[in-house]
Scaffold this motif. Structure first.
Motif, PDB file in Angstrom:
ATOM      1  N   PHE A 233      -0.276   6.234  -2.721  1.00 59.17           N
ATOM      2  CA  PHE A 233      -1.029   6.683  -1.553  1.00 59.17           C
ATOM      3  C   PHE A 233      -2.504   6.593  -1.908  1.00 59.17           C
ATOM      4  O   PHE A 233      -2.908   6.992  -3.012  1.00 59.17           O
ATOM      5  CB  PHE A 233      -0.651   8.116  -1.188  1.00 59.17           C
ATOM      6  N   CYS A 234      -3.299   6.079  -0.989  1.00 53.16           N
ATOM      7  CA  CYS A 234      -4.697   5.783  -1.285  1.00 53.16           C
ATOM      8  C   CYS A 234      -5.637   6.422  -0.272  1.00 53.16           C
ATOM      9  O   CYS A 234      -5.241   6.792   0.843  1.00 53.16           O
ATOM     10  CB  CYS A 234      -4.927   4.274  -1.283  1.00 53.16           C
ATOM     11  N   THR A 235      -6.898   6.495  -0.660  1.00 55.11           N
ATOM     12  CA  THR A 235      -7.962   6.863   0.257  1.00 55.11           C
ATOM     13  C   THR A 235      -8.319   5.625   1.087  1.00 55.11           C
ATOM     14  O   THR A 235      -7.902   4.508   0.766  1.00 55.11           O
ATOM     15  CB  THR A 235      -9.206   7.323  -0.504  1.00 55.11           C
ATOM     16  N   PRO A 236      -9.121   5.783   2.149  1.00 57.55           N
ATOM     17  CA  PRO A 236      -9.571   4.605   2.891  1.00 57.55           C
ATOM     18  C   PRO A 236     -10.327   3.592   2.026  1.00 57.55           C
ATOM     19  O   PRO A 236     -10.391   2.413   2.366  1.00 57.55           O
ATOM     20  CB  PRO A 236     -10.473   5.195   3.979  1.00 57.55           C
ATOM     21  N   LYS A 237     -10.879   4.038   0.895  1.00 55.56           N
ATOM     22  CA  LYS A 237     -11.580   3.146  -0.018  1.00 55.56           C
ATOM     23  C   LYS A 237     -10.647   2.535  -1.065  1.00 55.56           C
ATOM     24  O   LYS A 237     -11.107   1.866  -1.998  1.00 55.56           O
ATOM     25  CB  LYS A 237     -12.721   3.887  -0.702  1.00 55.56           C
ATOM     26  N   GLY A 238      -9.335   2.753  -0.912  1.00 56.16           N
ATOM     27  CA  GLY A 238      -8.364   2.119  -1.791  1.00 56.16           C
ATOM     28  C   GLY A 238      -8.132   2.815  -3.110  1.00 56.16           C
ATOM     29  O   GLY A 238      -7.414   2.279  -3.965  1.00 56.16           O
ATOM     30  N   ARG A 239      -8.689   3.997  -3.297  1.00 59.11           N
ATOM     31  CA  ARG A 239      -8.491   4.723  -4.556  1.00 59.11           C
ATOM     32  C   ARG A 239      -7.225   5.561  -4.476  1.00 59.11           C
ATOM     33  O   ARG A 239      -6.908   6.149  -3.447  1.00 59.11           O
ATOM     34  CB  ARG A 239      -9.705   5.614  -4.844  1.00 59.11           C
ATOM     35  N   MET A 240      -6.517   5.633  -5.582  1.00 59.86           N
ATOM     36  CA  MET A 240      -5.204   6.281  -5.583  1.00 59.86           C
ATOM     37  C   MET A 240      -5.305   7.794  -5.517  1.00 59.86           C
ATOM     38  O   MET A 240      -5.979   8.429  -6.332  1.00 59.86           O
ATOM     39  CB  MET A 240      -4.428   5.885  -6.845  1.00 59.86           C
ATOM     40  N   LEU A 241      -4.596   8.376  -4.543  1.00 49.36           N
ATOM     41  CA  LEU A 241      -4.428   9.822  -4.472  1.00 49.36           C
ATOM     42  C   LEU A 241      -3.208  10.264  -5.272  1.00 49.36           C
ATOM     43  O   LEU A 241      -3.170  11.370  -5.801  1.00 49.36           O
ATOM     44  CB  LEU A 241      -4.275  10.267  -3.019  1.00 49.36           C
TER      45      LEU A 241
ATOM     46  N   ASP B 116      -8.196   9.896  -7.046  1.00 49.24           N
ATOM     47  CA  ASP B 116      -9.300   9.270  -6.309  1.00 49.24           C
ATOM     48  C   ASP B 116     -10.245   8.529  -7.261  1.00 49.24           C
ATOM     49  O   ASP B 116     -11.457   8.529  -7.082  1.00 49.24           O
ATOM     50  CB  ASP B 116     -10.063  10.329  -5.504  1.00 49.24           C
ATOM     51  N   HIS B 117      -9.666   7.881  -8.263  1.00 45.68           N
ATOM     52  CA  HIS B 117     -10.474   7.287  -9.334  1.00 45.68           C
ATOM     53  C   HIS B 117     -10.172   5.802  -9.544  1.00 45.68           C
ATOM     54  O   HIS B 117     -11.070   5.025  -9.854  1.00 45.68           O
ATOM     55  CB  HIS B 117     -10.215   8.073 -10.622  1.00 45.68           C
ATOM     56  N   PHE B 118      -8.902   5.411  -9.380  1.00 47.38           N
ATOM     57  CA  PHE B 118      -8.481   4.052  -9.701  1.00 47.38           C
ATOM     58  C   PHE B 118      -7.977   3.317  -8.464  1.00 47.38           C
ATOM     59  O   PHE B 118      -7.304   3.903  -7.614  1.00 47.38           O
ATOM     60  CB  PHE B 118      -7.332   4.056 -10.716  1.00 47.38           C
ATOM     61  N   LEU B 119      -8.267   2.027  -8.391  1.00 46.74           N
ATOM     62  CA  LEU B 119      -7.507   1.155  -7.508  1.00 46.74           C
ATOM     63  C   LEU B 119      -6.088   1.034  -8.066  1.00 46.74           C
ATOM     64  O   LEU B 119      -5.890   1.107  -9.290  1.00 46.74           O
ATOM     65  CB  LEU B 119      -8.145  -0.232  -7.439  1.00 46.74           C
ATOM     66  N   PRO B 120      -5.084   0.823  -7.228  1.00 44.36           N
ATOM     67  CA  PRO B 120      -3.717   0.688  -7.755  1.00 44.36           C
ATOM     68  C   PRO B 120      -3.590  -0.393  -8.827  1.00 44.36           C
ATOM     69  O   PRO B 120      -2.852  -0.223  -9.805  1.00 44.36           O
ATOM     70  CB  PRO B 120      -2.897   0.337  -6.505  1.00 44.36           C
ATOM     71  N   GLN B 121      -4.303  -1.503  -8.653  1.00 39.95           N
ATOM     72  CA  GLN B 121      -4.207  -2.596  -9.626  1.00 39.95           C
ATOM     73  C   GLN B 121      -4.723  -2.202 -11.006  1.00 39.95           C
ATOM     74  O   GLN B 121      -4.357  -2.819 -12.004  1.00 39.95           O
ATOM     75  CB  GLN B 121      -4.957  -3.824  -9.121  1.00 39.95           C
ATOM     76  N   MET B 122      -5.578  -1.192 -11.072  1.00 42.08           N
ATOM     77  CA  MET B 122      -6.082  -0.752 -12.369  1.00 42.08           C
ATOM     78  C   MET B 122      -4.985  -0.105 -13.207  1.00 42.08           C
ATOM     79  O   MET B 122      -5.096  -0.034 -14.433  1.00 42.08           O
ATOM     80  CB  MET B 122      -7.254   0.204 -12.179  1.00 42.08           C
TER      81      MET B 122
ATOM     82  N   ILE C 109      -8.634   7.033 -21.216  1.00 43.50           N
ATOM     83  CA  ILE C 109      -7.221   7.263 -21.514  1.00 43.50           C
ATOM     84  C   ILE C 109      -6.504   7.848 -20.306  1.00 43.50           C
ATOM     85  O   ILE C 109      -7.019   8.725 -19.617  1.00 43.50           O
ATOM     86  CB  ILE C 109      -7.094   8.176 -22.743  1.00 43.50           C
ATOM     87  N   VAL C 110      -5.300   7.333 -20.064  1.00 41.95           N
ATOM     88  CA  VAL C 110      -4.472   7.789 -18.949  1.00 41.95           C
ATOM     89  C   VAL C 110      -3.314   8.656 -19.437  1.00 41.95           C
ATOM     90  O   VAL C 110      -2.963   9.649 -18.817  1.00 41.95           O
ATOM     91  CB  VAL C 110      -3.937   6.582 -18.146  1.00 41.95           C
ATOM     92  N   SER C 111      -2.696   8.276 -20.547  1.00 41.15           N
ATOM     93  CA  SER C 111      -1.591   9.058 -21.104  1.00 41.15           C
ATOM     94  C   SER C 111      -1.461   8.750 -22.582  1.00 41.15           C
ATOM     95  O   SER C 111      -1.925   7.706 -23.062  1.00 41.15           O
ATOM     96  CB  SER C 111      -0.278   8.752 -20.381  1.00 41.15           C
ATOM     97  N   SER C 112      -0.811   9.653 -23.326  1.00 36.79           N
ATOM     98  CA  SER C 112      -0.627   9.441 -24.762  1.00 36.79           C
ATOM     99  C   SER C 112       0.593  10.214 -25.238  1.00 36.79           C
ATOM    100  O   SER C 112       1.021  11.188 -24.624  1.00 36.79           O
ATOM    101  CB  SER C 112      -1.868   9.873 -25.546  1.00 36.79           C
TER     102      SER C 112
END
Length: 316
Positions: free
Chosen positions: A52-60, A190-196, A259-262
């Protein structure tokens, strides 16, 4: 310190997941306008990844979408995002015959072996193919993408069938990392595009469906090749886990990723997923976390578009 060496002989309780139920005559129509999945593909067997994304394409939020009944969908996502996403979506659900609620009574557990006791408890045969699930009145078993693993959702507490072993919880997180599967948390909402997060390489974006919130930005980034940050798998020699969002630097001290996860792979080795500038892999730049050198590892999938329609067709 727990490591990943404990034999996975039982299912382990996983508190990082939440279940968001979407029910009603318009549930499918409502979701179709909000999520990156082609919702009709969720057919009671295939459980597509989605976001699910914001109108700017960032992932919620990102997660996996299951159909549990004709008018009943369940989204599996990180628990830190469940309330926020539900409140966000309720603003739009008010215009549809659709209701959202958190399934607070659901117990999540995971196993890397097809445990007969779990199947017998649920009264099902465990799904054999990734991205598929089997559901009974007692709960659901979902075969996860990547390495062989099953995520169990019990409608009631599974009691002695589930352990809370720290090493098994770490092993589950490590399996996510080695599968190149990153779950968004509230720390990076609200930080990453899905492709990131390589979401299109995992079949988490349908480029064949109609409009949904953020679709235009997500599609433009794909077709114009504008994604300059990508998810990578790496390891470091460390005895503590990095925090989500901690920066990764090049040899000049410039931040090139986060970092996203570890998770621990041994008591002195940490494996991680990070969103990193594509220059790092293209130019083989040395990278560091807290001045410790990072070793990059190949992902288990090609970083290219994988349509969920293609996955569904292979399962048919």
């Amino acid at each position: 310190m727990a490591t990943a060496n404990t034999p996975p002989s039982s299912a382990v309780r996983l508190t990082q997941y939440a279940a968001l139920d979407i029910k009603g005559a318009d549930a499918e129509k409502f979701l179709q306008g909000q999520t990156s999945a082609q919702v009709s593909l969720a057919n009671g067997t295939f459980a597509p990844l989605t976001c699910f994304c914001t109108p700017k394409g960032r992932m919620l939020a990102n997660g996996q979408l299951l159909r549990l009944g004709n008018d009943h969908f369940r989204l599996i996502l990180d628990t830190s995002l469940a309330d926020t996403l539900a409140n966000h979506l309720k603003k739009f659900a008010a215009f549809y015959k659709a209701e959202l609620s958190l399934a607070a009574s659901v117990t999540f557990a995971g196993a890397s072996q097809p445990l007969d006791a779990m199947a017998e408890h649920l009264g099902i045969t465990l799904p054999e193919q990734p991205y598929t699930h089997v559901t009974s009145p007692k709960g659901t078993a979902l075969r996860m993408p990547g390495s062989p693993r099953w995520l169990f959702m019990f409608e009631e507490d599974a009691g002695s069938l589930v352990s809370s072993d720290e090493a098994l919880q770490n092993a589950w997180q490590l399996a996510d990392i080695r599968s190149g599967l990153a779950w968004l948390t509230d720390a990076q909402q609200d930080h990453f595009l899905p492709q990131m997060l390589n979401w299109e390489a995992l079949g988490g974006i349908s480029f064949k469906k109609g409009c949904y919130t953020g679709q235009e930005v997500v599609a433009r980034a794909h077709f114009r090749g504008q994604v300059k940050k990508r998810l990578v798998h790496a390891s470091i020699h460390a005895t503590t886990l990095p925090a989500i969002g901690e920066p990764l630097h090049d040899e000049n001290g410039k931040s090139m990723g986060e970092i996203v996860s570890s998770a621990f792979s041994t008591e002195q080795e940490v494996e991680l997923l990070a969103v990193m500038n594509t220059k790092v892999t293209e130019e083989a730049l040395p990278m560091y976390w807290q001045q410790k050198p990072i070793t990059l590892h190949p992902l288990p999938y090609p970083v290219e578009r994988l349509d969920p329609e293609q996955i569904a067709a292979q399962l048919a």
